[in-house]
Design an enzyme around this catalytic site. Structure first.
Site: not given
Ligand SMILES: Cc1ncc(COP(=O)(O)O)c(C=O)c1O
Length: 390
Positions: A56, A109, A181, A206
């Site tokens: 993690r 987005y 982004d 993506k």
């Protein structure tokens, strides 16, 4: 002699010597790493010495992806995350505190609207929505509480192109940090850090992954910013999976080739759809009719404009639904950036969080379709999409 179970567990955990390096980064499918003493573990958990303690926190497969994307984006460090939204969350929460304000583009987005409503609002962080293609409006919106300006290199889904250089100058003059982004452009087309941005995020789901088979994200920036984002991601549990980091690394190897093909296919489809029966407007940065066409030629490399189009049909929503039902090559699905052409209806999927007014401010109508052009043969896509519109 230890019992069978003990021997089996020991035997199956032995790491092989591999003096000849493999061509590809191994998938380190391990939750944890053996340490020699408590001091070492303490140091590792604090990142006070190189290495890994618990996946993690960090993992060698993540580290390889982080270094690779950081190199391609021209950043000092990277942080692989579970999703693009985990990357967005890590950057926002490491830059914003209660009482702060973030400026986000009107055309953005829908997940940004989602995080504003579900997370930032609860933390007492204000979100101001501005048309970031209007620099005066951005200057007017910056106030004493503004800490962060959020941009998308190419906006989802209306393909507005951000003038990252000019907006970074404006933001920095007011002590505001710029996060970009870069998902729609990918580092093959644009590197916002070189234009003045402070931190970059991607949904690696993506173009970086490129095959619609992973969910992932990444943050790139200075070691200090990335380390601050890592603290948030560790504690929110937004870490990447080594399996998906491996696939993102594989995707990077063909990113440039894919972006070239996405771009040439998208331009051909955009040109064919512009003026075709049933089509009102096609927004694609590679078209001369796009409001930021000139800017896109400066911001995006190699004369490419990526694979994303926004298509507004005559007849609004009912014609949008008819279009989706008529497609035979393109697939009706959310997401983007994969090898297959995907078409979605933002008002009911990626931007469902927006009201009618929010849709209008974002440059969307209830009938706008988002088209992610894939790597199929351009002629097949043109025939399919022109027939679906008519
Ligand atoms: C521009 C952009 N940023 C971020 C995200 C969120 O990425 P993910 O779905 O990997 O969390 C998306 C998803 O569609 C996106 O299009």
């Amino acid at each position: 002699m230890p019992g069978f179970s003990t021997r089996a567990i020991r035997a199956a955990s032995r790491i092989p010597d591999a003096p000849q390096p493999p061509l590809n980064v191994p998938i380190y499918a391990t939750a944890t790493f053996e340490v020699s003493d408590a001091a070492e573990l303490g140091d590792l958990l604090e990142f006070a010495q190189p290495g890994h303690s618990y996946s993690r926190y960090s993992n060698p497969t993540h580290e390889a992806l982080e270094a690779a994307v950081a190199e391609l984006e021209g950043g000092e460090a990277g942080l692989a995350t579970a999703s693009g939204m985990a990357a967005v969350h890590g950057v926002m929460l490491s830059h914003l505190e209660t009482g702060d304000e973030v400026i986000v583009p009107a055309a953005v987005y829908g997940g940004i609207v989602g995080i504003a409503q579900s997370v930032l609002h609860r933390a007492g962080i204000a979100v101001r929505t501005v048309d970031t293609t209007d620099h005066e409006a951005v200057a007017d919106a910056i106030g004493p509480r503004t800490r962060l300006l959020w941009l998308e290199t190419i906006s989802n889904p209306t393909t507005a192109v951000a003038d990252v250089a000019a907006l970074s100058e404006l933001a920095h003059a007011n002590g505001v940090v710029v996060a970009v982004d870069n998902t729609f452009a990918s580092p093959a087309l644009a590197t916002p850090l070189a234009l003045g941005a402070d931190v970059v995020v991607h949904s690696t789901t993506k173009y970086i992954g490129g095959h619609s088979d992973i969910i992932g994200g990444i943050v790139i920036g200075s070691a200090e910013r990335v380390s601050a984002a890592r603290k948030i991601v560790i504690n929110a549990g937004g870490n990447a999976s080594p399996w998906e980091a491996f696939l993102a690394l594989r995707g990077l190897k063909t990113l440039a080739l894919r972006m070239e093909r996405h771009s040439t296919n998208a331009l051909a489809v955009a040109q064919a759809l512009e003026g075709a029966p049933g089509v009102a407007v096609v927004r694609y940065p590679g078209l001369a009719s796009h409001p930021q066409h000139e800017l896109s030629c400066r911001v995006l490399r190699g004369g490419m404009a990526g694979g994303m189009l926004a298509v507004e049909l005559e007849g609004g929503r009912p014609h949008g639904e008819r279009f989706l039902g008529r497609m035979r090559v393109a697939v009706h699905a959310t997401s983007l950036g994969g090898v297959e052409t995907l078409v979605s209806h933002p008002a009911s999927s990626s931007h469902r969080q927006l009201s009618e007014e929010g849709l209008e401010a974002a440059g969307l109508t209830p009938g706008t379709l988002r088209v992610s052009i894939g790597l199929e043969d351009a002629d097949d896509l043109i025939a399919d999409l022109v027939a679906a519109a008519g």
